[in-house]
Structure formats: C-alpha cells, structure tokens
Write a protein that holds these residues in place. Structure first.
Motif, PDB file in Angstrom:
ATOM      1  N   PHE A  78     -23.361 -68.299  -6.043  1.00 29.42           N
ATOM      2  CA  PHE A  78     -21.781 -68.570  -5.845  1.00 29.42           C
ATOM      3  C   PHE A  78     -21.424 -67.138  -5.488  1.00 29.42           C
ATOM      4  CE2 PHE A  78     -17.529 -68.654  -7.317  1.00 29.42           C
ATOM      5  CZ  PHE A  78     -17.303 -70.045  -7.379  1.00 29.42           C
ATOM      6  N   GLY A 104     -20.115 -63.001  -6.661  1.00 28.75           N
ATOM      7  CA  GLY A 104     -19.238 -62.561  -7.390  1.00 28.75           C
ATOM      8  C   GLY A 104     -18.829 -61.220  -7.141  1.00 28.75           C
ATOM      9  N   PHE A 106     -12.803 -61.500  -2.899  1.00 24.80           N
ATOM     10  CA  PHE A 106     -13.466 -62.524  -3.488  1.00 24.80           C
ATOM     11  C   PHE A 106     -12.721 -64.151  -3.996  1.00 24.80           C
ATOM     12  CE2 PHE A 106     -14.892 -64.500  -7.655  1.00 24.80           C
ATOM     13  CZ  PHE A 106     -16.084 -65.036  -7.183  1.00 24.80           C
ATOM     14  N   VAL A 112     -13.100 -67.772  -2.514  1.00 25.57           N
ATOM     15  CA  VAL A 112     -13.314 -68.952  -3.355  1.00 25.57           C
ATOM     16  C   VAL A 112     -12.474 -70.073  -3.113  1.00 25.57           C
ATOM     17  CG1 VAL A 112     -13.606 -69.677  -6.187  1.00 25.57           C
ATOM     18  CG2 VAL A 112     -14.619 -67.476  -5.165  1.00 25.57           C
ATOM     19  N   ARG A 133      -2.846 -69.466 -11.807  1.00 25.32           N
ATOM     20  CA  ARG A 133      -4.258 -69.445 -12.139  1.00 25.32           C
ATOM     21  C   ARG A 133      -4.800 -68.321 -11.447  1.00 25.32           C
ATOM     22  NH1 ARG A 133      -8.371 -70.644 -15.682  1.00 25.32           N
ATOM     23  NH2 ARG A 133     -10.300 -70.515 -14.434  1.00 25.32           N
ATOM     24  N   LEU A 134      -4.979 -68.112 -10.231  1.00 31.83           N
ATOM     25  CA  LEU A 134      -5.875 -67.080  -9.472  1.00 31.83           C
ATOM     26  C   LEU A 134      -5.394 -65.583 -10.138  1.00 31.83           C
ATOM     27  CD1 LEU A 134      -5.404 -67.700  -5.813  1.00 31.83           C
ATOM     28  CD2 LEU A 134      -7.385 -67.852  -7.583  1.00 31.83           C
ATOM     29  N   PRO A 148     -20.956 -60.367 -13.629  1.00 29.49           N
ATOM     30  CA  PRO A 148     -22.436 -60.235 -13.893  1.00 29.49           C
ATOM     31  C   PRO A 148     -23.319 -61.217 -13.178  1.00 29.49           C
ATOM     32  CG  PRO A 148     -21.025 -61.262 -15.683  1.00 29.49           C
ATOM     33  CD  PRO A 148     -20.334 -61.342 -14.613  1.00 29.49           C
ATOM     34  N   THR A 156     -28.002 -72.405  -7.554  1.00 29.20           N
ATOM     35  CA  THR A 156     -27.958 -72.019  -8.937  1.00 29.20           C
ATOM     36  C   THR A 156     -26.855 -73.055  -9.805  1.00 29.20           C
ATOM     37  OG1 THR A 156     -26.350 -70.504  -8.322  1.00 29.20           O
ATOM     38  CG2 THR A 156     -28.420 -69.547  -8.672  1.00 29.20           C
ATOM     39  N   GLY A 160     -21.356 -78.284  -7.040  1.00 27.83           N
ATOM     40  CA  GLY A 160     -22.579 -77.854  -7.438  1.00 27.83           C
ATOM     41  C   GLY A 160     -23.736 -78.031  -6.587  1.00 27.83           C
ATOM     42  N   TYR A 196     -22.612 -76.661  -1.583  1.00 31.37           N
ATOM     43  CA  TYR A 196     -23.787 -75.829  -1.115  1.00 31.37           C
ATOM     44  C   TYR A 196     -24.196 -76.478   0.270  1.00 31.37           C
ATOM     45  CZ  TYR A 196     -23.575 -72.760  -5.428  1.00 31.37           C
ATOM     46  OH  TYR A 196     -22.868 -71.928  -6.307  1.00 31.37           O
ATOM     47  N   HIS A 248     -18.740 -76.636 -17.079  1.00 32.91           N
ATOM     48  CA  HIS A 248     -17.454 -76.576 -16.233  1.00 32.91           C
ATOM     49  C   HIS A 248     -16.842 -77.744 -16.222  1.00 32.91           C
ATOM     50  CE1 HIS A 248     -15.002 -74.722 -13.247  1.00 32.91           C
ATOM     51  NE2 HIS A 248     -15.784 -73.615 -13.147  1.00 32.91           N
ATOM     52  N   ILE A 294     -14.474 -80.312 -14.327  1.00 33.69           N
ATOM     53  CA  ILE A 294     -14.020 -80.584 -12.827  1.00 33.69           C
ATOM     54  C   ILE A 294     -13.057 -81.832 -12.848  1.00 33.69           C
ATOM     55  CG2 ILE A 294     -16.263 -79.716 -11.991  1.00 33.69           C
ATOM     56  CD1 ILE A 294     -17.417 -82.546 -11.791  1.00 33.69           C
ATOM     57  N   GLY A 333     -24.072 -75.971 -18.738  1.00 38.44           N
ATOM     58  CA  GLY A 333     -23.751 -76.216 -17.531  1.00 38.44           C
ATOM     59  C   GLY A 333     -24.145 -75.017 -16.653  1.00 38.44           C
ATOM     60  N   PHE A 334     -24.434 -74.086 -17.131  1.00 36.20           N
ATOM     61  CA  PHE A 334     -24.499 -72.876 -16.318  1.00 36.20           C
ATOM     62  C   PHE A 334     -26.141 -72.276 -16.158  1.00 36.20           C
ATOM     63  CE2 PHE A 334     -20.311 -72.884 -17.958  1.00 36.20           C
ATOM     64  CZ  PHE A 334     -19.590 -73.157 -16.522  1.00 36.20           C
ATOM     65  N   GLU A 362     -17.925 -67.043 -16.384  1.00 34.90           N
ATOM     66  CA  GLU A 362     -17.369 -68.226 -16.932  1.00 34.90           C
ATOM     67  C   GLU A 362     -17.923 -68.499 -18.360  1.00 34.90           C
ATOM     68  OE1 GLU A 362     -15.978 -68.384 -13.971  1.00 34.90           O
ATOM     69  OE2 GLU A 362     -15.822 -70.312 -13.750  1.00 34.90           O
TER      70      GLU A 362
HETATM   71  C1  HT9 Z   1     -19.088 -77.266 -11.322  1.00 33.64           C
HETATM   72  C2  HT9 Z   1     -18.878 -75.727 -11.324  1.00 33.64           C
HETATM   73  C3  HT9 Z   1     -19.739 -74.869 -11.387  1.00 33.64           C
HETATM   74  C4  HT9 Z   1     -20.870 -74.763 -12.053  1.00 33.64           C
HETATM   75  C5  HT9 Z   1     -21.800 -75.111 -10.871  1.00 33.64           C
HETATM   76  C6  HT9 Z   1     -22.175 -73.749  -9.978  1.00 33.64           C
HETATM   77  O1  HT9 Z   1     -22.610 -72.832 -10.345  1.00 33.64           O
HETATM   78  O2  HT9 Z   1     -22.093 -73.887  -8.698  1.00 33.64           O
HETATM   79  C7  HT9 Z   1     -18.912 -73.540 -11.156  1.00 33.64           C
HETATM   80  C8  HT9 Z   1     -19.415 -72.415 -11.241  1.00 33.64           C
HETATM   81  C9  HT9 Z   1     -18.767 -70.887 -10.886  1.00 33.64           C
HETATM   82  N1  HT9 Z   1     -17.522 -71.115 -10.631  1.00 33.64           N
HETATM   83  C10 HT9 Z   1     -17.289 -69.600 -10.479  1.00 33.64           C
HETATM   84  C11 HT9 Z   1     -15.911 -68.919 -10.360  1.00 33.64           C
HETATM   85  C12 HT9 Z   1     -14.937 -69.668  -9.850  1.00 33.64           C
HETATM   86  N2  HT9 Z   1     -14.765 -71.134  -9.968  1.00 33.64           N
HETATM   87  C13 HT9 Z   1     -13.408 -71.428  -9.521  1.00 33.64           C
HETATM   88  C14 HT9 Z   1     -12.903 -72.718  -9.207  1.00 33.64           C
HETATM   89  C15 HT9 Z   1     -13.499 -73.801  -9.571  1.00 33.64           C
HETATM   90  N3  HT9 Z   1     -14.891 -74.132  -9.870  1.00 33.64           N
HETATM   91  C16 HT9 Z   1     -15.229 -75.516  -9.818  1.00 33.64           C
HETATM   92  C17 HT9 Z   1     -16.493 -76.077 -10.355  1.00 33.64           C
HETATM   93  C18 HT9 Z   1     -17.584 -75.263 -10.572  1.00 33.64           C
HETATM   94  N4  HT9 Z   1     -17.601 -73.833 -10.750  1.00 33.64           N
HETATM   95  C19 HT9 Z   1     -14.178 -76.149  -9.731  1.00 33.64           C
HETATM   96  C20 HT9 Z   1     -13.870 -77.657  -9.501  1.00 33.64           C
HETATM   97  C21 HT9 Z   1     -13.216 -75.270  -9.297  1.00 33.64           C
HETATM   98  C22 HT9 Z   1     -11.798 -75.643  -8.730  1.00 33.64           C
HETATM   99  C23 HT9 Z   1     -11.682 -75.674  -7.360  1.00 33.64           C
HETATM  100  C24 HT9 Z   1     -12.766 -75.463  -6.339  1.00 33.64           C
HETATM  101  O3  HT9 Z   1     -13.198 -76.551  -6.074  1.00 33.64           O
HETATM  102  O4  HT9 Z   1     -13.055 -74.413  -5.989  1.00 33.64           O
HETATM  103  C25 HT9 Z   1     -12.612 -70.271  -9.130  1.00 33.64           C
HETATM  104  C26 HT9 Z   1     -11.414 -70.079  -8.605  1.00 33.64           C
HETATM  105  C27 HT9 Z   1     -10.475 -69.837  -9.789  1.00 33.64           C
HETATM  106  C28 HT9 Z   1     -10.544 -70.828 -11.024  1.00 33.64           C
HETATM  107  O5  HT9 Z   1      -9.654 -71.777 -10.782  1.00 33.64           O
HETATM  108  O6  HT9 Z   1     -11.234 -70.562 -11.968  1.00 33.64           O
HETATM  109  C29 HT9 Z   1     -13.529 -69.155  -9.467  1.00 33.64           C
HETATM  110  C30 HT9 Z   1     -13.246 -67.755  -9.403  1.00 33.64           C
HETATM  111  C31 HT9 Z   1     -18.414 -68.932 -10.630  1.00 33.64           C
HETATM  112  C32 HT9 Z   1     -18.515 -67.334 -10.565  1.00 33.64           C
HETATM  113  C33 HT9 Z   1     -18.567 -66.849 -12.060  1.00 33.64           C
HETATM  114  C34 HT9 Z   1     -18.723 -65.233 -11.776  1.00 33.64           C
HETATM  115  O7  HT9 Z   1     -18.085 -64.725 -11.191  1.00 33.64           O
HETATM  116  O8  HT9 Z   1     -19.572 -64.572 -12.684  1.00 33.64           O
HETATM  117  C35 HT9 Z   1     -19.449 -69.786 -11.059  1.00 33.64           C
HETATM  118  C36 HT9 Z   1     -21.149 -69.759 -11.205  1.00 33.64           C
END
Ligand code: HT9
Ligand code: FE2
Length: 383
Positions: free
Chosen positions: A21, A23, A33, A37, A47-48, A63, A119, A127, A131, A194, A196, A285-286, A292
């Motif tokens: 992902f 960070g 960043f 995203v 939310r942002l 991290p 990952t 997920g 990718y 997470h 969804i 999930g992680f 997160e």
């Molecule tokens: C299923 C899933 C995983 C697990 C599988 C995987 O690992 O891939 C995951 C991982 C992660 N998600 C992460 C961070 C964010 N995810 C966001 C937003 C979103 N995640 C979603 C889903 C998932 N996310 C979804 C449906 C959204 C909404 C909009 C979109 O579809 O984009 C946003 C935007 C703001 C917010 O709304 O939170 C952020 C900043 C970080 C980094 C953490 C770090 O920095 O240490 C990680 C590993």
C-alpha cells in the motif's frame, strides 16, 4: 524422477515483487499520500482531515514502510537459507518506492517472468483487483517507454495458509496472557478486518462466491474461516471455549452507503453491556501492524475500552514472522511447479497447502472476480 515441488526451483520465475500500500514517512508526505490514496474515490473531506490527523499523531510516519522493509529482509534471508535463488523487489501503490519505478527497474535488470506477493491475504477489490489494476497501469507506462514487458503473475490468496494462521494463534495466546489473570478465562475474541462497502463484499471473489443482501461474499467467508481456525486452536491450547465474532474497523466513505458492520468500538460497547470481562482484539485482516492497527485499534478502540472500564489487549499481525516468510517461499515453489506442470515440464501438479473449510484459493483470478465499479484494465488475471 525427483519430486520437483520440493526442489528450490523458481523456474519459470526470475523475480518476486512485494506489492504493498505504501505510507507517508514524514509530515510533508501526509497530504500528498492521502491525495494518492483517494484520487477519484470520493472520500469525504472530513474523513480525510481525520485520517491526516491520525498520521500527524505519529509524526507523519506510517509504520507500514518499515514493516515492509523487515518483510523484505525476512524473505531474502529465508530464500538464501533455503537455496532459493530469486531476487525480491518492493513497490507500492501509494508511496515511494512506487510500483511503476520498481517494475521499470526489474525490467532493466532483465527480469521477464515476475511473481507478485500482495500484502493483502484476502479477496476484495481493494486487496486484490486494485493491485492488479496498478500492475496493468505500471506495465502500460513501461510499454509507452518502449521497455521490454515482463509477464506478471500474482500469488494466490494466503489467508488460510498455515504460515499465515499459526503465527496469529500464537499472538492471540500472547495477547490473552497480557490480560489481568482473573479476566482471562472469560475473555471474548474479537477478530477484526477492514470494513468495505457491503456491495464490494458481496461481489468479492469469483462469481460463484458472490452473495446478495450484505452476506459478504468471499471476503467475509474467508475471514470467518480464519477466525474459526484461530478460535479452535486457542480453545485446544487453553481448554477454554470462548465466544468470538468477526467485526470491522477503519470504515470510510459516505454515511448513507452501507459498509460491513459492526464496528469494533460498537462491538466493545455491546460486549461490555453484556458483562464480558475482557476482550482480545485479533486483526486477522492485516499483514502488519500498520496505521489501521496502531490507530484504529491501539489508539481509538483501546481508548473506548478504557472509557468502558473493559480490559482489552491486541494480538500482533504476522509481520515478518519467519513462518510467514517460509509460507511465501512455499507458495512461490508451488506456483512455479504448477506453471512447469502446465507447460508439460513436470510429471505432477504440486500439493497445495491450506487449512480450514474453503481449500486453496485459485492461482489466476477468474473473469468477474472482485469487480471494479467501473471496469479498468487489470493484469495477472483472466479479465
Ligand atoms: C480491504 C482494505 C485493506 C486491507 C488489504 C490491503 O492491505 O490492501 C486496506 C488496507 C490499508 N488501508 C490503508 C490506508 C487507507 N485506506 C483508505 C481507504 C480505504 N481502504 C479500503 C479497504 C482496505 N484498505 C477501502 C474500501 C477504502 C475506501 C476508499 C478506497 O477504496 O480507497 C484510506 C483513505 C482514507 C480513509 O478513508 O481511511 C487510507 C489512508 C493502509 C495504510 C496504513 C498505513 O499507512 O500504515 C492499508 C494497509
Ligand atoms: Fe484502506
């Protein structure tokens, strides 16, 4: 004829790509960043700002990059120790090192047949297919630059591989041991992942796994399988039958769109109301203890529990556990053997190891797997 599946032969693959992902690594990185995203994804501004605040609480440093560097190191160490000659690279979707730059470097280094480890252990658009879209985008850039295009395959989902599940059994037992002794026996297990949108959950995985009415498709089924495996192993180890539930965290998006529920904080409140003596949070999930986990569980949910007077502890994710590195090696060798078999260069297909009720996942995502809301090119799959 020797059993090809146990020889450390990555043939036909010539490199592994760890795809993650990404960070921020400092305060100045946080806003760019988050722009990466959320590009075109309609996350509410409020939310942002909230998510940006989470990162600033940690000095603007996620991290996740350090954790991926550790995983990279663990993979290289494991491969070297087991005679597996396969270079490992690392690229991200949302931050440096960017996937496109890594893939360009891999092509320049002469790699033509690349395996990808994402990952994310489970099926979902975010997920898995996202990718694969990132890979297609990066390949298109390379093509535009006139570079030779490597062929890219993705490793199967590893949620039910023993190298992913067993370390979490140990960390769950360790988290139980952190609870006050008089609360331990009655402690509940809250498995988290997470959240969804329910529409994305229902269409997760292959078409035949899709569900209706928010039942959650392959995404929920896979998490339930892992939760049950861990709960059963913990019961076998401690001799105590504990109530458990799969709950969700890190919801975003507009409030009127349904996402998977309940949220961990609401769940803690409900358990407290029912008189639960303690709760262990297990973030199945992680893959690593990234933001997160550090914010949504260790900061927010833990503060909620403190307010309720409910003792909680949190199990670690697999991170760079050597058993997880070994799991990746096994999956690489398995896939390589499968490809050799398909090419008529091996006498038998390899064993495909999996725990639980669902069996080993597909190697190649079939058409319609984890669809995007608006279809885009994706690599390493049927469509
Ligand atoms: C299923 C899933 C995983 C697990 C599988 C995987 O690992 O891939 C995951 C991982 C992660 N998600 C992460 C961070 C964010 N995810 C966001 C937003 C979103 N995640 C979603 C889903 C998932 N996310 C979804 C449906 C959204 C909404 C909009 C979109 O579809 O984009 C946003 C935007 C703001 C917010 O709304 O939170 C952020 C900043 C970080 C980094 C953490 C770090 O920095 O240490 C990680 C590993
Ligand atoms: Fe996310």
């Amino acid at each position: 004829m020797p059993d090809q599946s146990v020889q450390p032969a990555p043939d036909p693959y010539d490199a592994l790509l760890l795809l993650s992902f990404g960070g921020p690594e400092g305060p100045d990185d946080v806003v760019p960043f988050l722009e990466n995203v959320t590009r075109g994804r309609g996350i509410p501004r409020e939310r942002l700002k909230e998510v940006g605040r989470h990162y600033f609480l940690f000095g603007g440093v996620s991290p996740i990059n350090a954790q991926n560097r550790e995983l990279l190191h663990a993979l290289r160490k494991d491969f070297t120790e087991h005679g597996l000659d396969l270079p490992v690279y690392w690229g991200n979707r949302n931050w440096a090192p960017y996937l496109t730059d890594t893939l360009r470097e891999m092509a320049a280094d002469g790699h033509r047949r690349i395996l990808v480890l994402a990952t994310s252990a489970y099926a979902s658009y975010s997920g898995c297919r996202q990718y694969r879209e990132n890979l297609a985008d990066a390949l298109a850039v390379l093509e535009g630059e006139g570079l030779p295009l490597p062929r890219v395959d993705k490793l199967r989902h590893y949620f039910n591989h023993p190298g992913f599940v067993r370390p979490m059994v140990d960390t769950t037992l360790a988290a139980l041991a952190e609870l006050p002794e008089d609360r331990r026996a009655g402690a509940h297990l809250a498995f988290t992942t997470h959240s969804i949108p329910t529409a994305a959950a229902d269409t997760s995985g292959p078409v035949e796994a899709h569900t209706e009415d928010g039942e959650g498709g392959a995404y929920v089924a896979q998490h339930l399988d892992v939760a049950r495996l861990i709960a059963d192993a913990v019961r076998a180890e401690t001799g105590v039958e504990r109530p458990w539930r799969l709950v969700y965290q890190s919801r975003s998006g507009a409030p009127h769109i349904p996402w998977l529920e309940p949220d961990i904080c609401d769940h803690l409140e409900e358990l407290h109301g029912q008189g639960a003596p303690a709760v262990v949070m297990v973030p199945i999930g992680f893959v690593s203890d990234h933001m997160e986990v550090k914010y949504d569980l260790d900061t927010e949910a833990t503060a909620k529990a403190a307010e309720l007077g409910l003792p909680v502890s949190r199990a670690s994710t697999v991170g760079a556990d050597p058993r997880f590195a070994a799991c990746v090696r096994e999956l690489v060798l398995e896939r390589a053997a499968t490809e050799r078999f398909a090419e008529g260069r091996a006498a038998a297909a390899p064993e495909r190891c999996a725990l639980g009720a669902l069996g080993p996942s597909h190697d190649v995502c079939p058409a319609g797997c984890c669809p995007a809301r608006s279809p885009r090119p994706a690599a390493a799959g049927t469509d």
